[in-house]
Design a protein around this motif. Structure first.
Motif, PDB file in Angstrom:
ATOM      1  N   LEU A  96      45.973  54.193  30.609  1.00  0.00           N
ATOM      2  CA  LEU A  96      47.334  54.001  31.106  1.00  0.00           C
ATOM      3  C   LEU A  96      47.804  55.212  31.898  1.00  0.00           C
ATOM      4  N   VAL A  97      47.466  56.405  31.409  1.00  0.00           N
ATOM      5  CA  VAL A  97      47.807  57.626  32.135  1.00  0.00           C
ATOM      6  C   VAL A  97      47.049  57.681  33.456  1.00  0.00           C
ATOM      7  N   PHE A  98      45.783  57.274  33.440  1.00  0.00           N
ATOM      8  CA  PHE A  98      44.968  57.269  34.660  1.00  0.00           C
ATOM      9  C   PHE A  98      45.545  56.304  35.692  1.00  0.00           C
ATOM     10  N   PHE A  99      45.906  55.105  35.247  1.00  0.00           N
ATOM     11  CA  PHE A  99      46.489  54.127  36.170  1.00  0.00           C
ATOM     12  C   PHE A  99      47.808  54.638  36.745  1.00  0.00           C
ATOM     13  N   LEU A 104      47.774  53.697  40.590  1.00  0.00           N
ATOM     14  CA  LEU A 104      48.954  52.973  41.081  1.00  0.00           C
ATOM     15  C   LEU A 104      49.711  53.741  42.166  1.00  0.00           C
ATOM     16  N   PRO A 105      49.881  55.063  42.043  1.00  0.00           N
ATOM     17  CA  PRO A 105      50.516  55.776  43.159  1.00  0.00           C
ATOM     18  C   PRO A 105      49.735  55.662  44.463  1.00  0.00           C
ATOM     19  N   ARG A 106      48.411  55.690  44.372  1.00  0.00           N
ATOM     20  CA  ARG A 106      47.600  55.562  45.579  1.00  0.00           C
ATOM     21  C   ARG A 106      47.735  54.167  46.181  1.00  0.00           C
ATOM     22  N   GLY A 113      53.452  53.485  52.468  1.00  0.00           N
ATOM     23  CA  GLY A 113      53.321  54.589  53.407  1.00  0.00           C
ATOM     24  C   GLY A 113      52.349  54.365  54.537  1.00  0.00           C
ATOM     25  N   ASP A 114      51.258  53.677  54.271  1.00  0.00           N
ATOM     26  CA  ASP A 114      50.223  53.486  55.295  1.00  0.00           C
ATOM     27  C   ASP A 114      50.528  52.225  56.096  1.00  0.00           C
ATOM     28  N   GLN A 119      43.976  53.235  56.460  1.00  0.00           N
ATOM     29  CA  GLN A 119      43.130  53.541  55.309  1.00  0.00           C
ATOM     30  C   GLN A 119      42.778  52.259  54.556  1.00  0.00           C
ATOM     31  N   GLY A 120      42.405  51.244  55.306  1.00  0.00           N
ATOM     32  CA  GLY A 120      42.078  49.964  54.684  1.00  0.00           C
ATOM     33  C   GLY A 120      40.949  50.045  53.676  1.00  0.00           C
ATOM     34  N   ASP A 121      39.921  50.826  54.011  1.00  0.00           N
ATOM     35  CA  ASP A 121      38.802  50.970  53.077  1.00  0.00           C
ATOM     36  C   ASP A 121      39.228  51.699  51.809  1.00  0.00           C
ATOM     37  N   GLY A 122      40.138  52.662  51.963  1.00  0.00           N
ATOM     38  CA  GLY A 122      40.640  53.368  50.788  1.00  0.00           C
ATOM     39  C   GLY A 122      41.411  52.443  49.868  1.00  0.00           C
ATOM     40  N   PHE A 123      42.186  51.550  50.453  1.00  0.00           N
ATOM     41  CA  PHE A 123      42.927  50.569  49.652  1.00  0.00           C
ATOM     42  C   PHE A 123      41.964  49.687  48.867  1.00  0.00           C
TER      43      PHE A 123
END
Length: 239
Positions: A96-99, A104-106, A113-114, A119-123
């Motif tokens: 849960l902390v990791f998410f 989730l912020p990313r 923001g994008d 950054q489609g591949d990043g998504f």
């Protein structure tokens, strides 16, 4: 009290032993299997993250194989965790902390923001290589910590992957979103088997072909096989 090789363990604060099937194994290596698998999975995941391309396209079959191998090791690390006890529920705060702290912020940034979608591949990487596998592993971990058997824990993880690779997601993406259904579906995880994009109807057939596989995995006597691997008699399980 009945013997059942695939029955889930009953775990309570006063009686945690039935869930500790790994600790009751006479095999000297059994209590170490979980952390060895966890280290292997963590190392594999780190290699995938740092040394392979982050993208939607599958550039080489070995890259997909390595990702699945790393995931399989993590699944085994969870399934053979030897202290199945409700007292360890706090371990579930880790994903849960990791998410909340990273994934989730990313993903939120890619939406808010994008706006140029540069950054489609990043998504894709964060959504399908981190978020969804993380959810599957979290569910499997919750089941195991709650007293679930190693075999059923593995079934949850395996079928979780089969469902997302089956094409079901690709079909529903077209149906739940306000977009026209295309003539052909271009999904890399399907193209690996079909050799290229396939029609929407063929994608439905591809997904339906996975139904007996998912059912077959659910019916496998994995706990019986794990009993034999760990050297534990079937009568040792209690329901």
């Amino acid at each position: 009290m009945t013997a059942d090789s695939d029955a889930p363990h009953l775990v309570s604060e006063k009686n945690p032993l039935p869930g500790d099937i790994v600790l009751r194994s006479p095999r000297a290596w059994a209590p170490h299997l979980w952390w060895i698998a966890l280290l292997g999975g963590g190392g594999g995941a780190a290699f995938v993250w740092l040394a392979t391309p982050h993208g939607r396209e599958i550039q080489a079959a070995w890259q997909l194989g390595l990702k699945l191998l790393a995931f399989a090791c993590l699944c085994c690390g969870i399934a053979f965790f030897p202290w199945a006890s409700r007292r360890l529920y706090w371990l579930l705060y880790v994903p849960l902390v990791f998410f909340t702290g990273y994934v989730l912020p990313r993903i939120s940034y890619f939406y808010y923001g994008d706006t140029a979608r540069v950054q489609g591949d990043g998504f894709y990487t964060h959504l399908y290589l981190l978020l969804y596998p993380g959810i599957v592993l979290s569910v499997a971990a919750a089941y195991r910590l709650g007293g679930g058997s190693p075999g059923n824990c593995l079934k949850i993880a395996v079928n979780g992957v089969l469902i997302v690779f089956s094409g079901f997601l690709d079909i529903m993406w077209q149906l739940v979103n306000p977009i026209p259904i295309p003539e052909r579906i271009d999904a890399p995880h399907i193209a690996v088997f079909t050799g290229g994009p396939i029609s929407f109807g063929a994608t439905i057939l591809f997904a339906l072909a996975h139904v007996p596989i998912v059912v077959g995995v659910a019916l496998l006597p994995l706990d019986r096989w794990i009993d034999r691997l760990l050297g534990i008699a079937s009568s040792a399980r209690v329901r």
